[in-house]
Design an enzyme around this catalytic site. Structure first.
Site, PDB file in Angstrom:
ATOM      1  CB  CYS A 180      -0.921   0.002   1.214  1.00  0.00           C
ATOM      2  SG  CYS A 180      -1.897   1.516   1.364  1.00  0.00           S
ATOM      3  CD  GLU A 214      -8.043   8.365   6.480  1.00  0.00           C
ATOM      4  OE1 GLU A 214      -7.381   8.383   5.413  1.00  0.00           O
ATOM      5  OE2 GLU A 214      -9.086   7.699   6.607  1.00  0.00           O
ATOM      6  CB  SER A 215      -1.259   8.163   4.858  1.00  0.00           C
ATOM      7  OG  SER A 215      -1.767   9.147   3.981  1.00  0.00           O
ATOM      8  CB  VAL A 246      -3.709   0.124   5.974  1.00  0.00           C
ATOM      9  CG1 VAL A 246      -4.355  -1.074   6.631  1.00  0.00           C
ATOM     10  CG2 VAL A 246      -3.461  -0.148   4.492  1.00  0.00           C
ATOM     11  CE  LYS A 265     -11.039  -3.197   3.814  1.00  0.00           C
ATOM     12  NZ  LYS A 265     -11.895  -2.091   3.361  1.00  0.00           N
TER      13      LYS A 265
END
Length: 240
Positions: A28, A80-81, A68, A55
């Site tokens: 990802c 959240e990144s 993710v 999931k």
């Protein structure tokens, strides 16, 4: 603990007090942002990979969005990144990545918002073979935008002499372009047309955090091809 993805029906791996946990997926690009910050700051953590099509219920309880990356530490959960990366930078203050100049910080936000155009062209190229010409032209237009910013900032990084969060935010997609370039070389950065962006790409490849997480173009293409079929191989390369 295993690198293989936890899927529907998997038992929840118990948390350890005081141990930072990252819920991720090995390929990802958004989770890679968080992994880059963790590596850059040498932060100890454990990884739980998630099967994003199947999931586990316990994962959805932690992040109802089902995406993710997710960080968990004792009673704290962040997802959240960009939120995870900024939290890490604020809590683990070594090797700071956020600019202190308010104007630069604001423009880094602009660069991140604009990057949605890059990801749109990236996934459009991958999913719509009949429209690749359009997506290639869009990508080159976006390359010019970032090349011009680097000319103004001097480089080699958007953060100047060292990487900042914006460098780590956009790098995962540039890393994957080497795989897509086997389908059309114009989808990668042409160093003659975009010399500053090409130099940035080369500089990023020398960053220890980037080197420690790097997949080659062949591996990225293999995973992206499986993604394009609608049946991504999240455990690709792992032994049975």
């Amino acid at each position: 603990m295993t690198q293989k993805s936890y899927a529907t029906g998997s038992a929840f791996p118990p948390l350890k007090p005081g141990v930072l946990r990252l819920y991720s997926m090995r390929f990802c690009p958004f989770a890679q942002r968080t992994r880059l910050v963790l590596a850059h700051k040498n932060i100890p953590f454990e990884t739980i990979n998630i099967h994003l099509l199947k999931k586990p219920d316990w994962f959805l309880e932690k992040n109802p969005n089902g995406t993710v990356p997710v960080l968990e530490l004792d009673n704290k959960i962040i997802y959240e990144s960009t939120a995870t990366c900024e939290w890490l930078d604020d809590v683990y203050t070594q090797n700071r990545l956020q600019p202190t100049d308010p104007y630069v910080k604001a423009w880094d936000r602009i660069l991140l918002e604009y990057f949605g155009k890059v990801t749109g062209a990236f996934y459009g190229f991958l999913k719509n073979a009949s429209e690749r010409e359009t997506h290639v032209k869009d990508m080159q237009k976006h390359f010019q935008f970032y090349n011009d910013i680097l000319v103004k900032r001097g480089g080699p990084y958007f953060g100047g002499k060292s990487p900042s969060l914006i460098d780590f935010y956009i790098w995962p997609f540039f890393e994957r372009l080497s795989g897509l370039a086997t389908l059309d070389p114009r989808i990668a950065v042409d160093k003659k047309a975009f010399p500053k962006l090409g130099a940035w790409n080369d500089a990023m490849l020398q960053v220890p955090a980037v080197k420690s997480l790097l997949w080659d173009g062949k591996t990225h293409l293999q995973f992206l091809s499986s993604y394009g079929t609608g049946n991504p191989d999240f455990d690709m390369g792992l032994e049975e």
